[in-house]
Write a protein that holds these residues in place. Sequence first.
Motif, PDB file in Angstrom:
ATOM      1  N   THR A 164     -21.762 -28.075 -26.437  1.00 51.05           N
ATOM      2  CA  THR A 164     -22.967 -28.851 -26.102  1.00 51.05           C
ATOM      3  C   THR A 164     -23.278 -29.876 -27.197  1.00 51.05           C
ATOM      4  N   SER A 165     -23.229 -29.436 -28.463  1.00 49.14           N
ATOM      5  CA  SER A 165     -23.490 -30.352 -29.587  1.00 49.14           C
ATOM      6  C   SER A 165     -22.455 -31.461 -29.638  1.00 49.14           C
ATOM      7  N   LEU A 166     -21.193 -31.105 -29.445  1.00 48.47           N
ATOM      8  CA  LEU A 166     -20.126 -32.111 -29.494  1.00 48.47           C
ATOM      9  C   LEU A 166     -20.250 -33.113 -28.352  1.00 48.47           C
ATOM     10  N   SER A 167     -20.673 -32.657 -27.195  1.00 49.13           N
ATOM     11  CA  SER A 167     -20.863 -33.564 -26.062  1.00 49.13           C
ATOM     12  C   SER A 167     -21.975 -34.575 -26.357  1.00 49.13           C
ATOM     13  N   LYS A 168     -23.046 -34.116 -27.030  1.00 51.59           N
ATOM     14  CA  LYS A 168     -24.111 -35.030 -27.440  1.00 51.59           C
ATOM     15  C   LYS A 168     -23.583 -36.048 -28.451  1.00 51.59           C
ATOM     16  N   GLY A 169     -22.764 -35.566 -29.375  1.00 49.19           N
ATOM     17  CA  GLY A 169     -22.172 -36.473 -30.360  1.00 49.19           C
ATOM     18  C   GLY A 169     -21.255 -37.493 -29.711  1.00 49.19           C
ATOM     19  N   ARG A 170     -20.551 -37.047 -28.676  1.00 45.94           N
ATOM     20  CA  ARG A 170     -19.647 -37.951 -27.964  1.00 45.94           C
ATOM     21  C   ARG A 170     -20.421 -39.121 -27.346  1.00 45.94           C
ATOM     22  N   LEU A 171     -21.591 -38.834 -26.821  1.00 47.63           N
ATOM     23  CA  LEU A 171     -22.433 -39.889 -26.242  1.00 47.63           C
ATOM     24  C   LEU A 171     -22.821 -40.914 -27.306  1.00 47.63           C
ATOM     25  N   PHE A 173     -21.006 -41.628 -30.069  1.00 42.61           N
ATOM     26  CA  PHE A 173     -19.813 -42.391 -30.442  1.00 42.61           C
ATOM     27  C   PHE A 173     -19.440 -43.428 -29.390  1.00 42.61           C
ATOM     28  N   GLU A 174     -19.795 -43.181 -28.141  1.00 42.33           N
ATOM     29  CA  GLU A 174     -19.503 -44.147 -27.082  1.00 42.33           C
ATOM     30  C   GLU A 174     -20.283 -45.451 -27.255  1.00 42.33           C
ATOM     31  N   LYS A 175     -21.301 -45.419 -28.140  1.00 40.47           N
ATOM     32  CA  LYS A 175     -22.090 -46.623 -28.398  1.00 40.47           C
ATOM     33  C   LYS A 175     -21.404 -47.564 -29.400  1.00 40.47           C
ATOM     34  N   VAL A 176     -20.360 -47.092 -30.066  1.00 41.53           N
ATOM     35  CA  VAL A 176     -19.665 -47.924 -31.058  1.00 41.53           C
ATOM     36  C   VAL A 176     -18.973 -49.078 -30.346  1.00 41.53           C
ATOM     37  N   GLU A 177     -19.248 -50.298 -30.756  1.00 47.94           N
ATOM     38  CA  GLU A 177     -18.759 -51.481 -30.050  1.00 47.94           C
ATOM     39  C   GLU A 177     -17.273 -51.732 -30.277  1.00 47.94           C
ATOM     40  N   PHE A 183     -12.478 -45.196 -30.098  1.00 45.63           N
ATOM     41  CA  PHE A 183     -11.490 -44.247 -29.596  1.00 45.63           C
ATOM     42  C   PHE A 183     -11.130 -43.196 -30.645  1.00 45.63           C
ATOM     43  N   PHE A 184     -11.154 -43.584 -31.927  1.00 45.38           N
ATOM     44  CA  PHE A 184     -10.851 -42.583 -32.959  1.00 45.38           C
ATOM     45  C   PHE A 184     -11.935 -41.505 -32.997  1.00 45.38           C
ATOM     46  N   TYR A 185     -13.183 -41.944 -32.970  1.00 43.93           N
ATOM     47  CA  TYR A 185     -14.278 -40.982 -32.972  1.00 43.93           C
ATOM     48  C   TYR A 185     -14.228 -40.075 -31.739  1.00 43.93           C
ATOM     49  N   LEU A 186     -13.919 -40.653 -30.585  1.00 44.73           N
ATOM     50  CA  LEU A 186     -13.845 -39.857 -29.357  1.00 44.73           C
ATOM     51  C   LEU A 186     -12.693 -38.862 -29.429  1.00 44.73           C
ATOM     52  N   ALA A 187     -11.564 -39.285 -29.981  1.00 47.48           N
ATOM     53  CA  ALA A 187     -10.422 -38.376 -30.126  1.00 47.48           C
ATOM     54  C   ALA A 187     -10.768 -37.216 -31.046  1.00 47.48           C
ATOM     55  N   SER A 188     -11.449 -37.541 -32.147  1.00 44.27           N
ATOM     56  CA  SER A 188     -11.867 -36.511 -33.099  1.00 44.27           C
ATOM     57  C   SER A 188     -12.798 -35.501 -32.430  1.00 44.27           C
ATOM     58  N   THR A 189     -13.736 -35.990 -31.635  1.00 44.58           N
ATOM     59  CA  THR A 189     -14.692 -35.111 -30.956  1.00 44.58           C
ATOM     60  C   THR A 189     -14.006 -34.281 -29.871  1.00 44.58           C
ATOM     61  N   ASP A 190     -13.150 -34.919 -29.068  1.00 46.28           N
ATOM     62  CA  ASP A 190     -12.472 -34.192 -27.991  1.00 46.28           C
ATOM     63  C   ASP A 190     -11.525 -33.135 -28.534  1.00 46.28           C
ATOM     64  N   GLN A 191     -10.948 -33.404 -29.698  1.00 46.35           N
ATOM     65  CA  GLN A 191     -10.097 -32.378 -30.316  1.00 46.35           C
ATOM     66  C   GLN A 191     -10.899 -31.109 -30.583  1.00 46.35           C
ATOM     67  N   GLU A 216      -6.666 -40.987 -26.460  1.00 44.55           N
ATOM     68  CA  GLU A 216      -7.686 -41.748 -27.199  1.00 44.55           C
ATOM     69  C   GLU A 216      -7.197 -42.096 -28.595  1.00 44.55           C
ATOM     70  N   LEU A 217      -6.530 -41.159 -29.239  1.00 42.54           N
ATOM     71  CA  LEU A 217      -6.029 -41.415 -30.589  1.00 42.54           C
ATOM     72  C   LEU A 217      -4.973 -42.513 -30.562  1.00 42.54           C
ATOM     73  N   GLN A 218      -4.129 -42.504 -29.549  1.00 43.31           N
ATOM     74  CA  GLN A 218      -3.082 -43.514 -29.429  1.00 43.31           C
ATOM     75  C   GLN A 218      -3.676 -44.912 -29.283  1.00 43.31           C
ATOM     76  N   ALA A 219      -4.851 -45.010 -28.658  1.00 45.38           N
ATOM     77  CA  ALA A 219      -5.512 -46.303 -28.442  1.00 45.38           C
ATOM     78  C   ALA A 219      -6.438 -46.680 -29.586  1.00 45.38           C
ATOM     79  N   SER A 220      -6.515 -45.841 -30.626  1.00 45.58           N
ATOM     80  CA  SER A 220      -7.454 -46.068 -31.727  1.00 45.58           C
ATOM     81  C   SER A 220      -6.846 -46.940 -32.806  1.00 45.58           C
ATOM     82  N   ASN A 221      -7.628 -47.182 -33.867  1.00 43.11           N
ATOM     83  CA  ASN A 221      -7.146 -47.984 -34.990  1.00 43.11           C
ATOM     84  C   ASN A 221      -6.336 -47.170 -35.986  1.00 43.11           C
ATOM     85  N   ASN A 222      -6.110 -45.889 -35.705  1.00 47.33           N
ATOM     86  CA  ASN A 222      -5.336 -45.038 -36.612  1.00 47.33           C
ATOM     87  C   ASN A 222      -4.528 -44.021 -35.803  1.00 47.33           C
TER      88      ASN A 222
END
Length: 512
Positions: A164-171, A173-177, A183-191, A216-222
Amino acid sequence: MNFRIIFCILVTVSGYAQNNAFDSLYLHTTKVVLTDTPQDVLMHISDLEQLASTPVQQIEVSLLKASLLRQYGVRDKAILTLKKADSLAANARHINLQARIQGALSTLYRENGIESLGKLSLVKAKHWSKLMKDPLELAILKGNLQQEQAYYHMRGTRFADAITSLSKGRLEFEKVENVEQRFFYLASTDQLIGENYMKLGKVNHAVKILEQALAELQASNNPQSPLKGFIYNNLGVSYLKSQDYETSLLFLTKANEVAEQSGFLALKKQVFASLKEYAKQIEDTEQYVKYNENYVQLVEQEFAVQAKIANYLVESYYEKEGEISVAYKNYVLYSLSIGGGILLFLSLSLYHKRQLTKRSRKSQAVAAVEPEPRTESEAEQVKSDKSVDYNYISKEMEELILQGIKTFEQQQGYLKHEISLSKLASQIGVNHRYLSYVIKHHKHTDFSSYINTLRIDYIVAVLEANPEMLKYKISYLADLCGFASHSRFTITFKRIKGLSPSTFIEQIKDKN
């Protein structure tokens, strides 16, 4: 995980550098933080400390230094560094930095087992975050704080709450332009979400989320981040839980390749722990021993790195103060004084020993039980118990602790090598002194004996129920039930059961 916090701290740095030399060295240091040796990076940070001309620059350097110290397990020094930075941030009235510092402190306190202080820092971080105005920094910080909250839930085995906490955090991170950064933040959270589904036994959910994290990690900057290794590892463990051993080994092998390429110690440890479990489940004793030896070597390597860093920090301090030669002379004089005192003490002890020989022979006639050997930390904890008034424990608190102990036994937490009084108390969310009291009061023994009795009873039940286990080496059985060494297991087994493990096994074979 160490790399996640380091990355999050670095990418959210505001551009406050006021001189090119500082800015250039700072960017270089952030790039080599995972590739250079700890001593080299610390040297860069030392140069940065000299170049930092404003409170904000000094705080940014402190955050970077604390991240590195945490990465290599020197958490006490990291906490001290952040406390100094927090004072600077408070004086400068810099809300963003105060929020980041408190978030980092929460992580360090949690990892040190001081959960009460960790939660307090988390509350402070959330308070400061409400006053932040920059929407990007606010979104990233809120996402990170939700991850930190999830770790507290995970320590208490509240995996659904963690999701539940991670899902809130994911929301957040989705605000990052910036798409690649997002995508890196989302990959980290989904992991982490996948890891919690895995621990809940929802393997299909876990695999689906972890595969999404890979994309998501593959599409990220790292895309080549060590995060890929953690995702592979969790996929391997998920398939292991569903007994798909071929696919499990495939992902664990990939995780090991990432660990070797990155040289990331925490990832290596996690992968070898998973490979150990894989070998155990397929009953490959040879591979299990191999992976266990690799794991032990990594732990020793981690201690060696920590010692080097601590030594470097001490040497750096003395060099800066110009006191290293004075310190060495004092050390020599101190050593000579201690040596003389020891010789005198040994002489007196030898004299008294001769005088007491006759008395000791009489006392040998009285039967005595050798106390359970304890680690240094357990001995200190037992000693500290005497100073607590346990009448203060409420009935509700006692019931809470008993329920926590019951859950601990049901989940067989005593089989973990690293279990300790403070760690179990942290899992339950209580003071370790109260936990020690309840164990003594209800189990009629101390913590060390309580754990070891559970371990011995477990391995006895396994041996009696499964004749195949009688073929395994004593060292394998010792590791299986949580003992760090063959000798410790043998001594404890004989103390509890009255005979050695090998004799016990022979008796079962004769019965069969």
